[in-house]
Design a protein around this motif. Structure first.
Motif, PDB file in Angstrom:
ATOM      1  N   LYS A 249       0.824  -1.215   0.000  1.00  0.00           N
ATOM      2  CA  LYS A 249       0.000   0.000   0.000  1.00  0.00           C
ATOM      3  C   LYS A 249       0.853   1.257   0.000  1.00  0.00           C
ATOM      4  O   LYS A 249       0.599   2.194  -0.774  1.00  0.00           O
ATOM      5  N   TYR A 250       1.869   1.268   0.848  1.00  0.00           N
ATOM      6  CA  TYR A 250       2.632   2.507   0.997  1.00  0.00           C
ATOM      7  C   TYR A 250       3.830   2.589   0.051  1.00  0.00           C
ATOM      8  O   TYR A 250       4.671   3.465   0.187  1.00  0.00           O
ATOM      9  N   SER A 251       3.823   1.693  -0.943  1.00  0.00           N
ATOM     10  CA  SER A 251       4.722   1.883  -2.078  1.00  0.00           C
ATOM     11  C   SER A 251       4.144   2.904  -3.053  1.00  0.00           C
ATOM     12  O   SER A 251       4.886   3.507  -3.828  1.00  0.00           O
ATOM     13  N   THR A 252       2.826   3.082  -3.003  1.00  0.00           N
ATOM     14  CA  THR A 252       2.164   4.026  -3.922  1.00  0.00           C
ATOM     15  C   THR A 252       1.385   5.111  -3.197  1.00  0.00           C
ATOM     16  O   THR A 252       0.899   6.036  -3.826  1.00  0.00           O
ATOM     17  N   GLN A 253       1.255   5.003  -1.869  1.00  0.00           N
ATOM     18  CA  GLN A 253       0.556   6.015  -1.075  1.00  0.00           C
ATOM     19  C   GLN A 253       1.459   6.475   0.065  1.00  0.00           C
ATOM     20  O   GLN A 253       2.487   5.857   0.337  1.00  0.00           O
ATOM     21  N   THR A 254       1.039   7.533   0.727  1.00  0.00           N
ATOM     22  CA  THR A 254       1.834   8.096   1.820  1.00  0.00           C
ATOM     23  C   THR A 254       1.176   7.801   3.154  1.00  0.00           C
ATOM     24  O   THR A 254      -0.032   7.976   3.319  1.00  0.00           O
ATOM     25  N   LEU A 255       1.984   7.344   4.108  1.00  0.00           N
ATOM     26  CA  LEU A 255       1.542   7.150   5.492  1.00  0.00           C
ATOM     27  C   LEU A 255       1.949   8.381   6.289  1.00  0.00           C
ATOM     28  O   LEU A 255       3.140   8.704   6.374  1.00  0.00           O
ATOM     29  N   THR A 256       0.983   9.054   6.869  1.00  0.00           N
ATOM     30  CA  THR A 256       1.246  10.274   7.636  1.00  0.00           C
ATOM     31  C   THR A 256       1.182   9.964   9.118  1.00  0.00           C
ATOM     32  O   THR A 256       0.187   9.416   9.601  1.00  0.00           O
ATOM     33  N   VAL A 257       2.231  10.307   9.844  1.00  0.00           N
ATOM     34  CA  VAL A 257       2.314  10.071  11.286  1.00  0.00           C
ATOM     35  C   VAL A 257       2.386  11.423  11.989  1.00  0.00           C
ATOM     36  O   VAL A 257       3.246  12.248  11.689  1.00  0.00           O
ATOM     37  N   THR A 258       1.453  11.631  12.925  1.00  0.00           N
ATOM     38  CA  THR A 258       1.438  12.821  13.774  1.00  0.00           C
ATOM     39  C   THR A 258       1.687  12.329  15.194  1.00  0.00           C
ATOM     40  O   THR A 258       0.754  11.997  15.921  1.00  0.00           O
ATOM     41  N   PRO A 259       2.954  12.250  15.628  1.00  0.00           N
ATOM     42  CA  PRO A 259       3.270  11.491  16.837  1.00  0.00           C
ATOM     43  C   PRO A 259       2.894  12.154  18.147  1.00  0.00           C
ATOM     44  O   PRO A 259       2.781  11.467  19.161  1.00  0.00           O
ATOM     45  N   PHE A 260       2.694  13.483  18.151  1.00  0.00           N
ATOM     46  CA  PHE A 260       2.423  14.175  19.402  1.00  0.00           C
ATOM     47  C   PHE A 260       1.054  14.869  19.326  1.00  0.00           C
ATOM     48  O   PHE A 260       0.837  15.741  18.480  1.00  0.00           O
ATOM     49  N   ALA A 261       0.154  14.464  20.220  1.00  0.00           N
ATOM     50  CA  ALA A 261      -1.194  15.036  20.208  1.00  0.00           C
ATOM     51  C   ALA A 261      -1.174  16.549  20.445  1.00  0.00           C
ATOM     52  O   ALA A 261      -2.027  17.267  19.928  1.00  0.00           O
ATOM     53  N   ASN A 262      -0.208  17.017  21.210  1.00  0.00           N
ATOM     54  CA  ASN A 262      -0.145  18.450  21.514  1.00  0.00           C
ATOM     55  C   ASN A 262       0.652  19.235  20.475  1.00  0.00           C
ATOM     56  O   ASN A 262       0.868  20.433  20.629  1.00  0.00           O
ATOM     57  N   GLN A 263       1.076  18.560  19.403  1.00  0.00           N
ATOM     58  CA  GLN A 263       1.755  19.231  18.291  1.00  0.00           C
ATOM     59  C   GLN A 263       1.157  18.743  16.973  1.00  0.00           C
ATOM     60  O   GLN A 263       1.803  18.059  16.184  1.00  0.00           O
ATOM     61  N   PRO A 264      -0.107  19.114  16.711  1.00  0.00           N
ATOM     62  CA  PRO A 264      -0.777  18.584  15.520  1.00  0.00           C
ATOM     63  C   PRO A 264      -0.139  19.012  14.209  1.00  0.00           C
ATOM     64  O   PRO A 264      -0.395  18.387  13.165  1.00  0.00           O
ATOM     65  N   GLY A 265       0.683  20.035  14.233  1.00  0.00           N
ATOM     66  CA  GLY A 265       1.332  20.470  13.003  1.00  0.00           C
ATOM     67  C   GLY A 265       2.616  19.729  12.682  1.00  0.00           C
ATOM     68  O   GLY A 265       3.147  19.866  11.574  1.00  0.00           O
ATOM     69  N   LEU A 266       3.109  18.922  13.623  1.00  0.00           N
ATOM     70  CA  LEU A 266       4.336  18.178  13.401  1.00  0.00           C
ATOM     71  C   LEU A 266       3.990  16.826  12.808  1.00  0.00           C
ATOM     72  O   LEU A 266       3.431  15.964  13.480  1.00  0.00           O
ATOM     73  N   LYS A 267       4.329  16.644  11.548  1.00  0.00           N
ATOM     74  CA  LYS A 267       3.963  15.423  10.846  1.00  0.00           C
ATOM     75  C   LYS A 267       5.179  14.845  10.121  1.00  0.00           C
ATOM     76  O   LYS A 267       6.090  15.582   9.709  1.00  0.00           O
ATOM     77  N   TYR A 268       5.168  13.526   9.983  1.00  0.00           N
ATOM     78  CA  TYR A 268       6.195  12.829   9.216  1.00  0.00           C
ATOM     79  C   TYR A 268       5.491  11.968   8.168  1.00  0.00           C
ATOM     80  O   TYR A 268       4.393  11.453   8.389  1.00  0.00           O
ATOM     81  N   TYR A 269       6.175  11.797   7.036  1.00  0.00           N
ATOM     82  CA  TYR A 269       5.528  11.183   5.874  1.00  0.00           C
ATOM     83  C   TYR A 269       6.331   9.966   5.432  1.00  0.00           C
ATOM     84  O   TYR A 269       7.529  10.068   5.137  1.00  0.00           O
ATOM     85  N   GLY A 270       5.644   8.793   5.415  1.00  0.00           N
ATOM     86  CA  GLY A 270       6.312   7.540   5.119  1.00  0.00           C
ATOM     87  C   GLY A 270       5.960   6.991   3.755  1.00  0.00           C
ATOM     88  O   GLY A 270       4.796   6.989   3.353  1.00  0.00           O
ATOM     89  N   ARG A 271       6.984   6.529   3.026  1.00  0.00           N
ATOM     90  CA  ARG A 271       6.827   5.859   1.736  1.00  0.00           C
ATOM     91  C   ARG A 271       7.815   4.709   1.648  1.00  0.00           C
ATOM     92  O   ARG A 271       8.954   4.837   2.089  1.00  0.00           O
ATOM     93  N   VAL A 272       7.351   3.575   1.084  1.00  0.00           N
ATOM     94  CA  VAL A 272       8.231   2.437   0.868  1.00  0.00           C
ATOM     95  C   VAL A 272       8.939   2.607  -0.463  1.00  0.00           C
ATOM     96  O   VAL A 272       8.310   2.809  -1.503  1.00  0.00           O
ATOM     97  N   SER A 273      10.258   2.530  -0.420  1.00  0.00           N
ATOM     98  CA  SER A 273      11.070   2.647  -1.622  1.00  0.00           C
ATOM     99  C   SER A 273      12.376   1.899  -1.402  1.00  0.00           C
ATOM    100  O   SER A 273      12.996   2.032  -0.337  1.00  0.00           O
TER     101      SER A 273
END
Length: 396
Positions: A249-273
């Protein structure tokens, strides 16, 4: 965190409690005393004697040892190789229907309790050797016991019920707040103890192999699936199908992780490659990468899903570990999940944790190391605790 046999006392216990701290903002304590009372109640319905142990790290000094019923600290003596017997740190527990109150000091550690006989503890040159009942030769393997984990410090108490290593003798924990009210967690639904074991035994795929019994056939515990994989009770490939689908799935789509509930603007983006899942920050910079995890990495939240105590890889890994155990990575590309309605719905999932949560009165448990992601853990906290509670519950 996951708890394995340690030669250093209680490092993993401290990590488990610390995992809960990331999700809770502690209120400043007015004055947490050197010890607080812990009321230990036996509502088990069992006739055997109970033994209590309070083992941990003295926070003021970093020394490892045990506390007596009055909260007095006793450092462990030097151990040996092979390990030498530890001093008898047991506290006589209450009979069925009775309670006792002991004092607990500023520790990060465990409160063990056993039925019928005392636990066997030994000391190596590196410290205390914890029971490791996944090992058939462990001297505690045929003893019925369990434990709670806690940290008491100047900011208050964090006290949990845990099933990270095993599901065994049922109990609940609680804390009395300054206003006299009490918060509690860890209690099973009526019939939940038998309900869990019956459900686990009936789960196809070898999950019933996690159940340990005494020679007379009576149930002792169910091991967590990490140990099932390590001992061969569960196949090492048990999570492969789900992981392969996530990887696709994440070879063609992006997994978005927002690890801190009190920092909703801090996001990381995962892709398999190139055979790895790469995470970038909002500027497109690579911040960390993960190899395709195996079942041990998923159930233990370690190895290929290691979670160092940092602000980037650790929080991302925690989120991934929770998503794999709950099987939500395919259904929700924005992690972690806002609620639990989609947890454990895939046929390939952590059925051990699923069945524990299903039997909890409040739905909360530590079914795996990072079950606190999204506040699904069985943990109580107060910044100015008046009393702590451990209550042994019926085996029904």
């Amino acid at each position: 965190m996951r708890i394995k046999q340690k030669t250093c006392a209680l490092l993993a216990a401290a990590a488990t409690v610390a995992a809960g701290l990331t999700a809770i903002v502690a209120q400043p304590a007015t004055a947490v005393p050197a010890t607080i009372p812990l009321k230990f109640t036996n509502n088990s319905g069992r006739a055997e004697p109970v033994y209590i142990y309070n083992l941990g790290t003295e926070l003021s000094t970093g020394r490892q040892g045990w506390a007596d019923a009055g909260g007095g600290f006793h450092p462990w003596p030097a151990g040996g190789n092979p390990p030498t017997p530890a001093p008898d740190a047991s506290i006589p527990g209450p009979a069925n229907g009775q309670s006792i109150t002991i004092q607990i000091p500023k520790f990060s550690g465990r409160i063990y309790f056993s039925y019928g006989q005392k636990l066997v503890f030994r000391l190596t040159t590196g410290g205390l050797v914890q029971p490791a009942v996944q090992n058939p030769s462990d001297p505690n393997r045929n003893i019925l016991f369990n434990w709670s984990e806690y940290t008491l410090n100047d900011s208050g108490i964090w006290l949990n019920s845990t099933q990270v290593d095993m599901f065994s003798a049922p109990y609940a924990v609680g804390v009395k707040k300054p206003d006299g009210s009490t918060i509690s967690t860890g209690r099973l639904k009526p019939g939940g103890y038998n309900g869990f074991f019956n459900a686990l035994q009936g789960q196809p795929g070898g999950w019933g192999n996690l159940i340990h019994r005494k020679p007379d056939g009576s149930i002792l515990r169910a091991l967590a699936p990490l140990y099932g994989v390590e001992t061969g009770a569960l196949p090492a490939s048990i999570m492969d199908d789900y992981v392969n689908r996530v990887w696709s799935k994440y070879s063609t789509q992006t997994l978005t992780v927002t690890p801190f509930a009190n920092q909703p603007g801090l996001k990381y983006y995962g892709r398999v490659s190139g055979g790895v899942m790469n995470f970038t920050n909002g500027s497109g910079q690579l911040v960390t990468s993960f190899q395709k995890p195996n079942a041990s990495s998923i159930f233990g939240c370690h190895q290929l899903l290691d979670a160092p105590n940092d602000q980037v890889r650790g929080p991302i890994s925690r989120t991934l570990c929770a998503g794999y155990n709950r099987s939500t990575l395919l259904t929700n590309p924005n992690q972690p999940d806002a609620g639990n309605s989609g947890f454990y719905l895939d046929n390939v999932t952590n059925h051990y944790s699923r069945k524990i949560h299903a039997q909890m009165a409040d739905g909360k448990a530590y079914g795996f190391a990072f079950d606190d992601v999204g506040h699904h853990e069985s943990l109580v906290h107060d910044g100015n605790p008046q009393m702590a509670y451990v209550t042994l519950d019926p085996f029904n």
